[in-house]
Scaffold this motif. Structure first.
Motif, short mmCIF file in Angstrom:
data_model
loop_
_atom_site.label_atom_id
_atom_site.label_comp_id
_atom_site.label_asym_id
_atom_site.label_seq_id
_atom_site.Cartn_x
_atom_site.Cartn_y
_atom_site.Cartn_z
N ILE A 7 0.86 -1.18 0.00
CA ILE A 7 0.00 0.00 0.00
C ILE A 7 0.90 1.23 0.00
O ILE A 7 1.93 1.26 0.68
CB ILE A 7 -0.95 0.00 1.22
N CYS A 8 0.52 2.22 -0.80
CA CYS A 8 1.31 3.44 -0.93
C CYS A 8 0.65 4.57 -0.16
O CYS A 8 -0.50 4.92 -0.41
CB CYS A 8 1.45 3.82 -2.41
N ALA B 86 -5.90 -6.49 4.44
CA ALA B 86 -7.27 -5.99 4.38
C ALA B 86 -7.54 -4.96 5.46
O ALA B 86 -8.48 -4.17 5.35
CB ALA B 86 -8.24 -7.16 4.52
N LEU B 87 -6.72 -4.95 6.51
CA LEU B 87 -6.94 -4.02 7.63
C LEU B 87 -5.98 -2.84 7.61
O LEU B 87 -6.04 -1.98 8.48
CB LEU B 87 -6.79 -4.77 8.97
N THR B 88 -5.09 -2.80 6.62
CA THR B 88 -4.10 -1.72 6.57
C THR B 88 -4.70 -0.48 5.93
O THR B 88 -5.32 -0.56 4.86
CB THR B 88 -2.85 -2.15 5.77
N LYS B 89 -4.52 0.67 6.56
CA LYS B 89 -5.03 1.94 6.06
C LYS B 89 -3.93 2.98 6.09
O LYS B 89 -2.98 2.89 6.87
CB LYS B 89 -6.22 2.43 6.92
N CYS B 90 -4.06 3.98 5.22
CA CYS B 90 -3.12 5.09 5.19
C CYS B 90 -3.60 6.20 6.12
O CYS B 90 -4.80 6.45 6.24
CB CYS B 90 -2.96 5.64 3.78
N CYS B 91 -2.66 6.89 6.71
CA CYS B 91 -2.94 8.09 7.47
C CYS B 91 -1.84 9.08 7.11
O CYS B 91 -0.77 9.07 7.72
CB CYS B 91 -2.96 7.81 8.97
N GLY B 92 -2.07 9.88 6.09
CA GLY B 92 -1.01 10.75 5.60
C GLY B 92 0.12 9.94 5.02
O GLY B 92 -0.09 9.09 4.15
N ASP C 211 -4.90 -2.12 15.51
CA ASP C 211 -4.05 -1.43 16.47
C ASP C 211 -4.93 -0.64 17.43
O ASP C 211 -5.72 0.20 17.00
CB ASP C 211 -3.09 -0.47 15.75
N ASP C 212 -4.80 -0.89 18.72
CA ASP C 212 -5.65 -0.21 19.69
C ASP C 212 -4.96 0.96 20.37
O ASP C 212 -5.54 1.61 21.24
CB ASP C 212 -6.16 -1.19 20.75
N ASP C 213 -3.70 1.26 19.96
CA ASP C 213 -3.00 2.37 20.60
C ASP C 213 -2.60 3.44 19.60
O ASP C 213 -1.75 4.28 19.87
CB ASP C 213 -1.75 1.87 21.34
N VAL C 214 -3.21 3.43 18.41
CA VAL C 214 -2.95 4.47 17.42
C VAL C 214 -4.27 5.11 17.01
O VAL C 214 -5.33 4.50 17.12
CB VAL C 214 -2.22 3.92 16.17
N LEU C 215 -4.20 6.34 16.53
CA LEU C 215 -5.39 7.06 16.10
C LEU C 215 -5.01 8.00 14.97
O LEU C 215 -4.07 8.78 15.08
CB LEU C 215 -6.00 7.85 17.27
N CYS C 216 -5.75 7.90 13.85
CA CYS C 216 -5.53 8.80 12.71
C CYS C 216 -6.46 9.98 12.87
O CYS C 216 -7.68 9.83 12.91
CB CYS C 216 -5.80 8.07 11.40
#
Length: 503
Positions: free
Chosen positions: A204-205, A215-221, A229-234
């Motif tokens: 993923i770019c 399937a669960l990977t998302k971009c944040c900037g 991940d329960d300790d991160v927030l975008c």
């Protein structure tokens, strides 16, 4: 019935049916974006992204290998070395070239068409022939020869011993991989991330940075995270790590269970309302994204600022407040940017508004700006099949706030899309009329169900269950005007502005 009374009743009714979370925003502005504009004098400061040591705005610029390219949003751009380009109309083969076809692809530094040629090895182009395939740097006829590994790739006659092994190996690979996925847009086979090419099924770019995809990977900037991940927030394109569980991003500010009461350790006194890290009296002050303002300076929020909508020199563009005092001529919003110059065009969809330099033979398709000789557009969807006689959309949808006060002089209504059907070139829409707006005589439409017919391809796309602003023309036809509206803040603002304008 007085309009002021109707406006107040409308908000009261809508809020009474809203959920508890929706009630909290009945008198607040919608969340702002974190992008600043090119033109005009901006009031207040807004978060910018960083390209090396230089800040930039992803709505109107791109960052490639530490170099900023102005005039092309990173939301629609890819990188070719250190320069950004529009992959819809251009292709990067070591250098940026104008795309001649949607089937164009790189073979080394040259361009070839996948429909007529093959690229073997890194830079060898051959005319495509029936039953021919690549074997290393050359092609071969699969009916008479095979591709063997001895240990390098070599073309051998089919009676050679290695051919049976090569055939078995090829069949096994095909059975494991299955048929290649069908691509609606061939351009997906030519994806670039920064200066590297990548397989979108494996990676993923995120703004020029590659990460392993799932399937669960998302971009944040520029960063990536997984939904597990329960300790991160975008939050507004910024990835925050080591945040407490159940934290939320509200208006660009992270609220945790420990600081939901004004981000203070002590609970405020009874009757006080939270606004960021302080308390306010809502009778005299207004809270805009955690910032307190006196209502004497205005009663509408624009991001963290407050403004008076009667001031013709102020313009709010998606949470960014501009001062037009030093600008000449008309200026309109394009997302969070201010579109002023005639050589710029704004292409927008319900998700993005992007500013482009105007070019001949180009049109908007949602928030994409495409070459009509390469693509066709139907209901804001691009297809790699150009149609010379197609009619592009003659107008673009705007946020409701950008249509005020123009709408105050028209008879418009809010209609919720209940169902859609396609017949020939027409899109038939069943609308549930939510509210009719007429500053002269305000009455409910007798039949709350309205049947609207639109030219399918040249009309913007609509989503079931969403409410839009509509206008009835003199010929009895209906026109879609706005992006989906917020049934609390947007409608309340329209009534408030139009009523005060009438007064």
């Amino acid at each position: 019935m007085e309009i002021y009374t109707s406006a107040a009743c409308l908000v009261t009714v809508l809020c009474s049916f809203a959920t508890s979370s929706a009630k909290e925003i009945c008198h607040h502005d919608r969340g702002s974006h974190s992008n600043a504009g090119f033109n005009g004098q901006m009031k207040g400061s807004h978060h910018l992204h960083w390209c090396g040591n230089v800040s930039y705005n992803i709505s109107g610029s791109s960052c490639c290998n530490g170099t900023i390219t102005l005039g092309l949003s990173q939301l629609v751009a890819d990188c070719c070395g250190s320069v950004a380009y529009n992959p819809l109309n251009e292709i990067c083969c070591g250098r940026i070239l104008t795309r001649s076809s949607t089937y164009a692809k790189c073979c080394g530094k040259d361009v070839y068409l996948t429909t007529t040629h093959l690229c073997c090895g890194k830079n060898n182009i051959f005319q495509r022939k029936e039953n021919h395939s690549c074997c290393g740097k050359e092609t071969y006829d699969m009916t008479t020869h095979c591709c063997c590994t001895n240990p390098t790739l070599e073309v051998k006659s089919k009676h050679e011993t290695c051919c049976s092994k090569a055939t078995d190996s090829r069949k096994k690979t095909e059975s494991q991989q299955g048929s290649p996925p069908t691509r609606t847009l061939p351009i997906l086979s030519d994806l670039n991330c920064g200066s590297e090419t990548y397989n979108p099924h494996e990676q993923i770019c995120c703004s020029g940075n590659l990460y392993k995809a799932s399937a669960l990977t998302k971009c944040c900037g520029e960063d990536a995270y997984t939904l597990s991940d329960d300790d991160v927030l975008c939050c507004n394109g910024i990835l925050h790590r080591n945040v407490p569980e159940q934290s939320e991003c509200v208006g660009g500010v992270i609220y945790t269970p420990a600081n939901t009461t004004c981000q203070m350790s002590n609970r405020p006194r009874l009757g006080e309302h939270c606004c960021g890290g302080q308390t306010i009296n809502p009778r005299t002050h207004i809270c805009c994204n955690g910032h307190s303002h006196n209502k004497m300076n205005g009663n509408f929020c624009c991001g963290s600022e407050v403004y008076d909508h009667h001031n013709q020199f102020l313009r709010c563009c998606s949470g960014h407040l501009y001062n037009l005092t030093h600008l000449r001529g008309n200026a309109e919003c394009c997302g969070s940017l201010l579109l002023k110059y005639s050589h710029h065009i704004c292409c927008s969809s319900s998700t993005n508004s992007i500013m482009y330099d105007t070019k001949g033979n180009h049109h908007c398709c949602g928030h994409y700006y495409y070459n009509t000789s390469l693509w066709s557009c139907c209901a804001e969807h691009l297809k790699p099949t150009p149609k010379p006689n197609s009619s592009p959309a003659e107008y673009r949808l705007k946020p409701l706030t950008d249509l005020i006060p123009e709408m105050c002089n028209k008879t418009v209504f809010f209609g919720k899309v209940e169902s859609v059907a396609l017949e020939n070139d027409l899109r038939h829409v069943v609308l549930k009329v939510v509210w009719q707006v007429n500053m002269k005589s305000e009455n409910f439409i007798k039949d709350p169900w309205l049947h609207v017919s639109l030219d399918h391809c040249s009309s913007p796309a609509t989503d079931n269950g969403m409410t839009y602003l509509w206008e009835e023309n003199h010929n009895g036809k209906y026109k879609l005007l706005s992006h989906p509206v917020d049934l609390t803040s947007d409608i309340y603002m329209l009534y408030s502005v139009c009523y005060q304008k009438k007064g």
